[in-house]
Design a protein around this motif. Structure first.
Motif, PDB file in Angstrom:
ATOM      1  N   ASN A 362       0.831  -1.211   0.000  1.00  0.00           N
ATOM      2  CA  ASN A 362       0.000   0.000   0.000  1.00  0.00           C
ATOM      3  C   ASN A 362       0.864   1.259   0.000  1.00  0.00           C
ATOM      4  N   GLU A 363       1.462   1.532  -1.127  1.00  0.00           N
ATOM      5  CA  GLU A 363       2.479   2.587  -1.217  1.00  0.00           C
ATOM      6  C   GLU A 363       1.977   3.955  -0.744  1.00  0.00           C
ATOM      7  N   ALA A 364       0.681   4.215  -0.829  1.00  0.00           N
ATOM      8  CA  ALA A 364       0.157   5.516  -0.394  1.00  0.00           C
ATOM      9  C   ALA A 364       0.227   5.695   1.116  1.00  0.00           C
ATOM     10  N   HIS A 365       0.505   4.615   1.860  1.00  0.00           N
ATOM     11  CA  HIS A 365       0.599   4.691   3.316  1.00  0.00           C
ATOM     12  C   HIS A 365       1.979   5.122   3.794  1.00  0.00           C
ATOM     13  N   HIS A 366       2.900   5.350   2.876  1.00  0.00           N
ATOM     14  CA  HIS A 366       4.279   5.679   3.219  1.00  0.00           C
ATOM     15  C   HIS A 366       4.673   6.971   2.492  1.00  0.00           C
ATOM     16  N   ALA A 367       5.820   7.537   2.859  1.00  0.00           N
ATOM     17  CA  ALA A 367       6.222   8.813   2.249  1.00  0.00           C
ATOM     18  C   ALA A 367       7.736   8.903   2.152  1.00  0.00           C
ATOM     19  N   TRP A 368       8.185   9.625   1.128  1.00  0.00           N
ATOM     20  CA  TRP A 368       9.608   9.865   0.870  1.00  0.00           C
ATOM     21  C   TRP A 368       9.797  11.350   0.585  1.00  0.00           C
ATOM     22  N   VAL A 369      10.775  11.966   1.202  1.00  0.00           N
ATOM     23  CA  VAL A 369      11.141  13.333   0.855  1.00  0.00           C
ATOM     24  C   VAL A 369      12.662  13.417   0.777  1.00  0.00           C
ATOM     25  N   SER A 370      13.157  14.036  -0.273  1.00  0.00           N
ATOM     26  CA  SER A 370      14.602  14.233  -0.458  1.00  0.00           C
ATOM     27  C   SER A 370      14.829  15.575  -1.135  1.00  0.00           C
ATOM     28  N   GLY A 371      16.081  15.963  -1.249  1.00  0.00           N
ATOM     29  CA  GLY A 371      16.399  17.249  -1.873  1.00  0.00           C
ATOM     30  C   GLY A 371      16.447  18.404  -0.892  1.00  0.00           C
TER      31      GLY A 371
END
Length: 378
Positions: A362-371
């Motif tokens: 369920n990829e929408a249940h997780h988050a990634w932020v970079s930059g």
């Protein structure tokens, strides 16, 4: 204080399902528990194929946008995605409540009764949010159509990581070669284990996904950054003056908005300075220690109540990953194994090998932020 044993936050449940022998991999996940936190600490489950499917169930969003302006007299509206609505839904646009009487997903058209629940029909501009309030029925309806949202599946590939160790006979004959290592071969073997753990952990984050499309293909797993699409931010707002509120927006709040239950925040090591800049020092949580007596890195911050923070040395600077930890695991086709080659000539040789991939449901249940390039307190 919650118990962290046998949870995704410690290394102990890495032996889950009884599939992992407590030998070379048992040493590796303990020795590198803080350097490779996901490979070491996530639950491990077996997989018997070079690739497998990860299923992402689509939860029902609580809002979509109007896709066209709505007049006060109109009896239907156009939504950005009408498939999220069902007959009997009560929706809200600005201050007006509307009752959904029919839905045509093919044209994203929603037929509505205006001014519902004592509100007044009004004109609404394009792009206004349509909030889903609830679904209401009479209790006597029959032949009610189901609201179907077809799960989306993505193919994940098992990746083999292999590093060799080799020591010449003259070196192996040395005495007192290094403290904590019985022989030079033992030291070289341990370095090969670290290389395998490092490479697997890095692929867990950054793998792009390559299957066995040709005899010359080298399988590469899809890392978390490739698996996440709903909450994947690589050019965040305020990247050069990143604040605590920005972190919450891009990670924890994004997980909640996607229907998840965020519990684990992995951060690149420069975030330890960020917490100081923000005036919220990360506080160590007693999560026990590994079998070698080394404390397991686990922190919390006051403004992230209930979210466990784990520094991840192999995450690139300016990166944070928020996981609903119960929906993340490592799938192993081959647990880490030590395959000695024996001696050849005057050299002692062997290989450390591991094969598997990360699985994120369920990829929408997780988050990634970079930059993120710099941090700001305000």
């Amino acid at each position: 204080m919650p118990s962290y044993e046998n949870s995704p936050l410690t290394q102990f449940n890495a032996f889950s399902a009884g599939v992992l022998p407590n030998d070379v991999f048992g040493v590796a996940i303990n020795w590198f528990v803080n350097r490779t936190p996901l490979t070491s600490r996530l639950p491990k489950l077996p997989v018997g194929s070079p690739h497998f499917l990860i299923v992402n169930d689509n939860y029902r969003p609580r809002s979509v946008a109007l896709n066209a302006a709505l007049t006060a007299a109109a009896t239907s509206l156009t939504a950005a995605d009408a498939s999220v609505f069902d007959s009997g839904d009560v929706i809200q646009v600005e201050q007006e409540y509307l009752l959904v009487t029919a839905v045509d997903p093919s044209t994203n058209t929603v037929t509505v009764a205006r001014g519902y629940a004592g509100t007044t029909a009004a004109a609404h501009a394009n792009a206004q949010p349509i909030f889903l309030v609830s679904n209401t029925r009479t209790g006597a309806e029959t032949n009610v159509s189901g609201l179907s949202r077809i799960p989306q599946a993505t193919t994940q590939y098992c990746q083999t990581v292999q590093h060799a160790y080799q020591v010449g006979g003259a070196l192996q004959a040395d005495a007192n070669y290094g403290s904590a290592y019985a022989t030079p071969l033992d030291r070289d073997r341990m370095l090969a284990m670290q290389h395998v753990m490092d490479d697997f952990e890095s692929a867990v984050y950054y793998g792009k996904g390559v299957g066995l499309s040709s005899p010359s293909s080298r399988p590469l797993m899809k890392g978390i950054q490739s698996l996440l699409s709903t909450n994947n931010v690589t050019s965040p707002t305020n990247a050069a003056a990143y604040k605590p509120s920005d972190l919450i927006r891009d990670t924890i709040q994004a997980c909640f908005n996607g229907g998840g239950n965020p519990s684990l925040l992995l951060v690149s090591t420069d975030f330890l300075s960020a917490f100081a800049v923000w005036g919220h020092a990360a506080m160590r949580v007693n999560a026990g220690s590994n079998v070698f007596g080394v404390p397991i890195d686990l922190f919390e911050a006051p403004f992230l109540s209930g979210i466990s923070i784990v520094p991840a040395p192999l995450l690139r600077p300016g990166t944070a990953v928020c996981l609903s930890a119960s929906e993340a695991r490592v799938r192993l086709k081959r647990s880490m194994i030590d395959k000695p080659r024996g001696s050849r000539g005057d050299a002692f040789e062997g290989d450390i090998i591991m094969e598997g991939a990360v699985e994120i449901d369920n990829e929408a249940h997780h988050a990634w932020v970079s930059g993120i390039s710099a941090f700001s307190a305000a």
